[in-house]
Design an enzyme around this catalytic site. Structure first.
Site, mmCIF file in Angstrom:
data_model
loop_
_atom_site.group_PDB
_atom_site.id
_atom_site.type_symbol
_atom_site.label_atom_id
_atom_site.label_comp_id
_atom_site.label_asym_id
_atom_site.label_seq_id
_atom_site.Cartn_x
_atom_site.Cartn_y
_atom_site.Cartn_z
ATOM 1 N N ARG A 153 -120.385 2.043 37.925
ATOM 2 C CA ARG A 153 -121.601 1.375 38.385
ATOM 3 C C ARG A 153 -122.415 0.750 37.277
ATOM 4 O O ARG A 153 -122.913 -0.369 37.420
ATOM 5 C CB ARG A 153 -122.463 2.389 39.126
ATOM 6 C CG ARG A 153 -121.797 2.797 40.398
ATOM 7 C CD ARG A 153 -122.578 3.827 41.126
ATOM 8 N NE ARG A 153 -121.914 4.053 42.412
ATOM 9 C CZ ARG A 153 -122.270 4.980 43.272
ATOM 10 N NH1 ARG A 153 -123.274 5.785 42.991
ATOM 11 N NH2 ARG A 153 -121.636 5.107 44.404
ATOM 12 N N GLY A 171 -130.077 21.952 49.165
ATOM 13 C CA GLY A 171 -130.960 22.984 49.709
ATOM 14 C C GLY A 171 -130.437 23.562 51.016
ATOM 15 O O GLY A 171 -130.467 24.775 51.238
ATOM 16 N N ARG A 216 -123.452 8.416 36.886
ATOM 17 C CA ARG A 216 -122.715 9.182 37.882
ATOM 18 C C ARG A 216 -121.662 8.297 38.536
ATOM 19 O O ARG A 216 -121.915 7.145 38.843
ATOM 20 C CB ARG A 216 -123.653 9.696 38.967
ATOM 21 C CG ARG A 216 -122.946 10.359 40.113
ATOM 22 C CD ARG A 216 -123.904 10.960 41.110
ATOM 23 N NE ARG A 216 -124.621 9.977 41.895
ATOM 24 C CZ ARG A 216 -124.115 9.314 42.929
ATOM 25 N NH1 ARG A 216 -122.858 9.514 43.298
ATOM 26 N NH2 ARG A 216 -124.843 8.455 43.601
HETATM 27 C C1 LIG Z 1 -128.391 4.916 50.140
HETATM 28 C C2 LIG Z 1 -127.676 5.990 49.380
HETATM 29 C C3 LIG Z 1 -126.291 6.136 49.509
HETATM 30 C C4 LIG Z 1 -125.621 7.126 48.806
HETATM 31 N N1 LIG Z 1 -124.269 7.237 48.954
HETATM 32 C C5 LIG Z 1 -123.616 8.231 48.305
HETATM 33 C C6 LIG Z 1 -122.224 8.420 48.484
HETATM 34 O O1 LIG Z 1 -121.566 7.685 49.213
HETATM 35 N N2 LIG Z 1 -121.626 9.433 47.835
HETATM 36 C C7 LIG Z 1 -122.314 10.277 47.026
HETATM 37 O O2 LIG Z 1 -121.724 11.201 46.492
HETATM 38 N N3 LIG Z 1 -123.643 10.132 46.854
HETATM 39 C C8 LIG Z 1 -124.312 9.134 47.466
HETATM 40 N N4 LIG Z 1 -125.660 8.990 47.284
HETATM 41 C C9 LIG Z 1 -126.395 9.982 46.503
HETATM 42 C C10 LIG Z 1 -126.600 11.249 47.307
HETATM 43 O O3 LIG Z 1 -126.838 10.923 48.647
HETATM 44 C C11 LIG Z 1 -127.771 12.087 46.833
HETATM 45 O O4 LIG Z 1 -127.749 12.207 45.458
HETATM 46 C C12 LIG Z 1 -127.707 13.482 47.410
HETATM 47 O O5 LIG Z 1 -127.557 13.424 48.805
HETATM 48 C C13 LIG Z 1 -128.929 14.276 47.059
HETATM 49 O O6 LIG Z 1 -128.903 15.497 47.759
HETATM 50 P P1 LIG Z 1 -129.991 16.600 47.468
HETATM 51 O O7 LIG Z 1 -129.703 17.717 48.380
HETATM 52 O O8 LIG Z 1 -130.038 16.879 46.021
HETATM 53 O O9 LIG Z 1 -131.385 15.920 47.832
HETATM 54 P P2 LIG Z 1 -131.941 15.222 49.165
HETATM 55 O O10 LIG Z 1 -130.924 15.053 50.212
HETATM 56 O O11 LIG Z 1 -132.705 14.042 48.718
HETATM 57 O O12 LIG Z 1 -132.931 16.276 49.744
HETATM 58 C C14 LIG Z 1 -134.174 16.522 49.184
HETATM 59 C C15 LIG Z 1 -134.882 17.531 50.035
HETATM 60 O O13 LIG Z 1 -136.047 17.960 49.364
HETATM 61 C C16 LIG Z 1 -137.162 17.873 50.212
HETATM 62 N N5 LIG Z 1 -138.318 17.610 49.367
HETATM 63 C C17 LIG Z 1 -138.447 16.699 48.370
HETATM 64 N N6 LIG Z 1 -139.651 16.814 47.788
HETATM 65 C C18 LIG Z 1 -140.284 17.811 48.430
HETATM 66 C C19 LIG Z 1 -141.562 18.419 48.271
HETATM 67 N N7 LIG Z 1 -142.410 18.033 47.330
HETATM 68 N N8 LIG Z 1 -141.905 19.414 49.124
HETATM 69 C C20 LIG Z 1 -141.025 19.831 50.091
HETATM 70 N N9 LIG Z 1 -139.807 19.324 50.249
HETATM 71 C C21 LIG Z 1 -139.452 18.321 49.438
HETATM 72 C C22 LIG Z 1 -136.838 16.806 51.190
HETATM 73 O O14 LIG Z 1 -137.578 16.999 52.357
HETATM 74 C C23 LIG Z 1 -135.351 17.013 51.383
HETATM 75 O O15 LIG Z 1 -135.148 18.011 52.345
HETATM 76 C C24 LIG Z 1 -126.344 7.989 47.961
HETATM 77 C C25 LIG Z 1 -127.718 7.843 47.832
HETATM 78 C C26 LIG Z 1 -128.379 6.834 48.499
HETATM 79 C C27 LIG Z 1 -129.832 6.643 48.241
#
Ligand SMILES: Cc1cc2nc3c(=O)[nH]c(=O)nc-3n(C[C@H](O)[C@H](O)[C@H](O)COP(=O)(O)OP(=O)(O)OC[C@H]3O[C@@H](n4cnc5c(N)ncnc54)[C@H](O)[C@@H]3O)c2cc1C
Ligand code: FES
Lengths: 639, 252
Positions: A331, A45, A436
């Site tokens: 994994r 986002g 993944r």
């Molecule tokens: C502990 C951990 C370690 C990880 N390490 C790795 C790694 O080393 N390498 C890798 O590639 N991936 C890794 N991952 C996976 C990766 O971090 C995530 O899949 C990725 O960052 C998701 O990004 P995103 O932008 O899709 O969502 P997110 O970063 O989860 O963002 C979601 C956004 O949506 C907003 N939101 C959600 N619901 C609502 C709602 N109802 N109303 C308003 N806003 C909302 C939140 O506020 C947030 O801003 C890891 C995950 C975890 C949990």
């Protein structure tokens, strides 16, 4: 209903170039006229908001945290993949593509994955230009490490805080656009519903989490970038606020939910220590570069201290079973192997739910300072949580829910089946199939936000020229707002006796048991029976204190758990329907004698896309056949 | 373990606040501080008392959301974040006082949650490198010596929790601001905007009502990311140099 993935014609490696050359452009003057609502400020986002804002669109961006910088992407530790081949170890766009398809157990869409691998290299350029301080070699060039499911070193990292640094890059780019006036940021604002006008996604209903005000926002298109739904399990490595509500609400408005049963259980997490536990902590996969996974060979040794177990009594089970990938097996396979060892009574630590991740050999070979330099923050975190020093004794690890490959169905343009509704990042289903590979989620989030949606959104917006943007005073908005208010009030009016968390825990345990690392028909059927009962109990007996017109965390949680209570059932239905084992979806009925997954390509080489048919009515499963033009289906082998 | 909690409760920004006393009974030593609060909250709900509201998200020490002042110290005893504090750090029967992060620019939202958007506004005033998506040169085109990259990473590790400003008797946000100045200013990519950045960030910090640094170093002592206060001195030098350039009308 037919599902058209809108994959461009032409050879695999030219589809994206061809698409870009012919994509519908929108002139700067027209960009200003469009308003795009972006829910989520994580990598997906945030990157989309920053880039589309910079291009001249009017952006409104929403997140539930108090600042966009805190989106859950911040917690990613290990790294981000890119086919740069800086190590000159034989990497290429094709190899990253193939590794990802194979890692996903041949259940993802070829064209999307190829594009992902293609744009991966630009991501690293982009991030370095933004000031992301990636790890470097002494000569000043970028350093790499290896991640599971790959035999090359293509993972870029910033200590153990890669997600943090990438997200801060995105957040800073977003902040620049906020300052420029092109992005309006709404923190502490939760999306509670999607508004459709004549079947198109034209707005959202949100709750201001500080004042409790429920209001609508109207736009010309909506982007959901709301992350994954791992918290359906209650215990996961996700942040406490991660939820399915935004995507699930969209599903209830007609968006298709694809492959909800594909969830990733990460092999290396700190084991559960007690019932009070509120979340699980990941120990990055990067540790498997230097740590060796083992369990005692004999049950009788499980209670002993690790140093009392001699070398010959240890079973380095990943090295034994998967000699060519060893500790870097993907994994799903690594998690299942750990579970097997524990199921055989060979697990270590409290409850026998753990195996060792041992650094002794690496410390001997490389010296302790080198290991400290690579992982000190992870070792500190481990010591803080468990009180144990992993330089001196092996870490105890156990698999935990980590990532969700399933998500809203999208086409090549990242648009769902609802016109105007686009889905990016972990919230969509498109790139990782049934499993993944490590370091590929950060890559996908940034690819979607920086490099894909800025090109593909034109396909939709160009059909909307001259159509006036709906107003929040229109009937469709008023009606959706009324429904949202009604639901919030209903939660407050129950005034029961059971806490929201206790429902969430019960649901989580049930899903972990029946739809976790191993699934079978009987278990899934029993969960599909039990979840509706739990849901009914929730709506009769949950206690949500306080008012709707204030900051009220119980109310926020209650709304999310109510959605999980419906969504959990959908997951189980999908798992039941898919009568094969693939990736993270392991049906015990479908395995080889030595416990490897048995896929059924003849009958299940498709994406399951579920359509909501009404409350308490079973949903319908639609199919998107996975037409592979390039990759030959093969049994996944890491042996 | 058993504890007595004295918890700050406040219904909204404009309402008066007060301390309430709650027992925290049968708390496992391995529970985190926030899990201890979860347990207390479950008990309160059963008694029909609204649970204590506090900000948290990742519970891993990286998102910077959790923000409790514990016995007068932001994030409490130990060097990490509130969420990475474990009850084994306390003594059985301790009386523990829990307040929000306190600083004039952070109004209380409710109970222990505060509004830290002032930090976002500081970053918006120039805490970035202007760069158009897709226009970047190859990532290896500009080698950066490892010590420089590592030093920039030391500063970039800031989690933006605001403990520094909450700990400072002057509510100064210098550690936060200097970490961003240090991170971006150390890298070749950030040099072009260096002067303007430092002037804008420091001015916005002042406008937001944060105080000046008078070298208490309380910020450094509570910083969960271990940002050294030496970044403040670095920033002061950059600020002076940029101000002089501005005063003589040089291009910034
Ligand atoms: C502990 C951990 C370690 C990880 N390490 C790795 C790694 O080393 N390498 C890798 O590639 N991936 C890794 N991952 C996976 C990766 O971090 C995530 O899949 C990725 O960052 C998701 O990004 P995103 O932008 O899709 O969502 P997110 O970063 O989860 O963002 C979601 C956004 O949506 C907003 N939101 C959600 N619901 C609502 C709602 N109802 N109303 C308003 N806003 C909302 C939140 O506020 C947030 O801003 C890891 C995950 C975890 C949990
Ligand atoms: S909750 Fe994320 S740092 Fe404490």
């Amino acid at each position: 209903m037919s599902l058209d993935p809108k994959i461009p014609a032409g050879p695999l490696d030219q589809k994206w170039t061809h698409f870009k050359n012919h994509a519908k452009l929108i002139s700067p003057a027209n960009k200003r006229k469009f308003k795009i609502l972006i829910v989520g400020s994580g990598l997906a986002g945030g990157a989309a908001a920053a880039t589309l804002g910079e291009q001249g669109f009017n952006i409104e961006c929403f997140c539930y945290q108090d600042s966009p910088r805190r989106a859950h992407s911040i917690a990613a530790q290990g790294g981000i993949n890119a086919a740069k081949n800086y190590q000159n170890d034989g990497d290429s766009v094709y190899r990253l593509f193939y590794d990802t398809i194979k890692g996903g157990d041949f259940r993802s869409r070829e064209a999307n994955v190829y594009r992902l691998a293609e744009v991966s290299t630009s991501i690293i350029d982009q991030c370095v230009a933004q000031g992301v301080p990636f790890a470097r070699e002494y000569g000043g060039l970028l350093a790499n490490r290896s991640f599971g499911g790959a035999q090359v070193s293509r993972t870029f990292y910033a200590r153990g805080q890669t997600g943090q640094q990438l997200l801060l890059g995105t957040y800073q780019a977003l902040s620049a656009q906020v300052a420029a006036g092109s992005v309006k940021m709404f923190p502490r604002t939760e999306m509670l519903d999607l508004v459709l006008v004549d079947g198109h996604a034209k707005g959202i209903v949100v709750r201001d989490m500080v004042t409790g005000e429920i209001r609508s926002h109207a736009g010309d298109a909506v982007l959901l970038c709301t992350g994954g739904y791992g918290n359906v399990f209650y215990l996961s490595t996700n942040a406490k606020g991660c939820n399915v509500s935004a995507t699930y609400r969209a599903y209830k408005r007609g968006a298709l939910f694809a492959n909800p049963c594909y969830t990733q259980i990460h092999p290396t997490c700190i084991p559960v220590s007690g019932e009070y536990q509120s979340k699980l902590t990941l120990m990055s996969e990067s540790l498997r570069n230097d740590g060796r996974v083992w369990a005692p060979k004999r049950k009788e040794d499980a209670g002993k201290l690790p140093q009392e177990i001699p070398e010959e009594a240890r079973d380095y089970f990943l090295e034994r079973k998967y000699p060519s990938y060893g500790n870097l097996a993907p994994r799903d396979i690594s998690s299942r192997s750990a579970k097997e060892a524990c199921d055989e009574g060979r697990g270590v630590g409290p409850g026998g739910l753990g195996v060792y991740l041992d650094f002794a050999d690496s410390i001997n070979r490389l010296t302790r300072p080198v290991i400290e330099e690579r992982y000190s923050n992870l070792f500190e975190m481990y010591e803080n949580i468990t009180g144990e020093n992993a330089y001196e004794r092996p870490m105890r690890i156990y698999p935990a829910v980590h990532y969700t490959m399933g998500g809203l169905w999208v086409d090549y343009n990242l648009m769902s089946n609802i016109p105007g509704l686009h889905v990016l990042g972990e919230a969509n289903f498109s790139d990782h199939g049934a499993n993944r590979l490590g370091a590929s989620a950060l890559m996908q989030g940034l690819a979607d936000g920086y490099f894909v949606i800025p090109y593909t959104i034109g396909e939709y917006l160009s059909t909307q020229f001259g159509k006036p943007r709906p107003q929040t005073t229109d009937a469709a908005f008023q009606q959706t707002e009324r429904e949202v208010r009604g639901r919030v009030q209903q939660l407050l009016d129950i005034k029961g006796s059971r806490t929201v968390d206790s429902f969430h825990r019960e649901l989580g345990l049930l899903i972990w048991d029946k739809c976790g690392m191993a699934r079978d028909r009987a278990g899934l059927e029993s969960a599909i029976q039990r979840i509706p009962q739990l849901r009914e109990e929730f709506w009769k007996t949950v206690s949500v204190l306080g008012k709707g017109e204030t900051f009220n965390q119980s109310l926020e949680k209650a709304g999310r758990v109510a959605d999980f209570l419906e969504f959990g059932e959908l997951m189980c239905r999908d798992a039941l329907d898919r009568e094969e084992s693939c990736g993270g979806h392991f049906r015990t009925e479908y395995q080889t004698p030595d416990g490897e997954a048995v896929r059924d390509d003849a009958n299940y080489h498709f994406v399951s896309a579920w359509r909501h048919e009404g409350d308490n009515v079973p949903p319908t499963r639609l199919k998107e056949p996975l037409a592979y033009e390039h990759v030959k289906l093969a049994t996944r082998s890491y042996k | 373990m058993n504890f007595t909690l004295r918890v700050w409760r406040q219904n909204g920004p404009a309402e008066p606040g007060r301390f309430e006393e709650y027992p925290a009974l049968d708390i496992p030593a391995d529970a985190s501080f926030l899990e201890m609060l979860d347990i207390v909250n479950e008990g309160l709900i059963h008694k029909g008392v609204e649970p204590v509201q506090f900000d948290h998200d990742c519970r891993e020490g990286i998102c910077g959301t959790c923000s409790l002042t514990i016995d007068g110290v932001p994030h409490g005893p130990g060097r990490g974040t509130t969420c990475q504090l474990y009850m084994r750090k306390f003594q059985d029967r301790d009386v523990i006082t829990i307040e929000p992060f306190r600083a004039a620019p952070f109004p209380v939202v409710r109970d222990l949650a505060v509004d830290r958007r002032a930090f976002d506004r500081i970053i918006q005033s120039g805490g970035f490198i202007s760069e158009r998506t897709g226009s970047a040169p190859d990532a290896n085109a500009t080698p950066i010596p490892k010590p420089t990259a590592d030093f920039a990473m030391d500063a970039a590790a800031c989690i933006g929790c605001a403990a520094c400003a909450a700990a400072c008797p002057n509510s100064s946000a210098m550690l936060f601001v200097s970490a961003k100045i240090g991170h971006l200013g150390l890298l070749p990519q950030g040099i072009a905007e260096k002067n303007r950045r430092v002037l804008n960030l420091v001015r916005t910090m002042d406008e937001e009502g944060f105080g000046n640094c008078s070298n208490y170093y309380a910020c450094e002592a509570v910083c969960p990311a271990g940002i050294p206060a030496s970044f403040i001195a670095r920033m002061n030098r950059e600020y002076t140099a940029a101000s002089v350039k501005e005063a003589i009308g040089a291009t910034l």
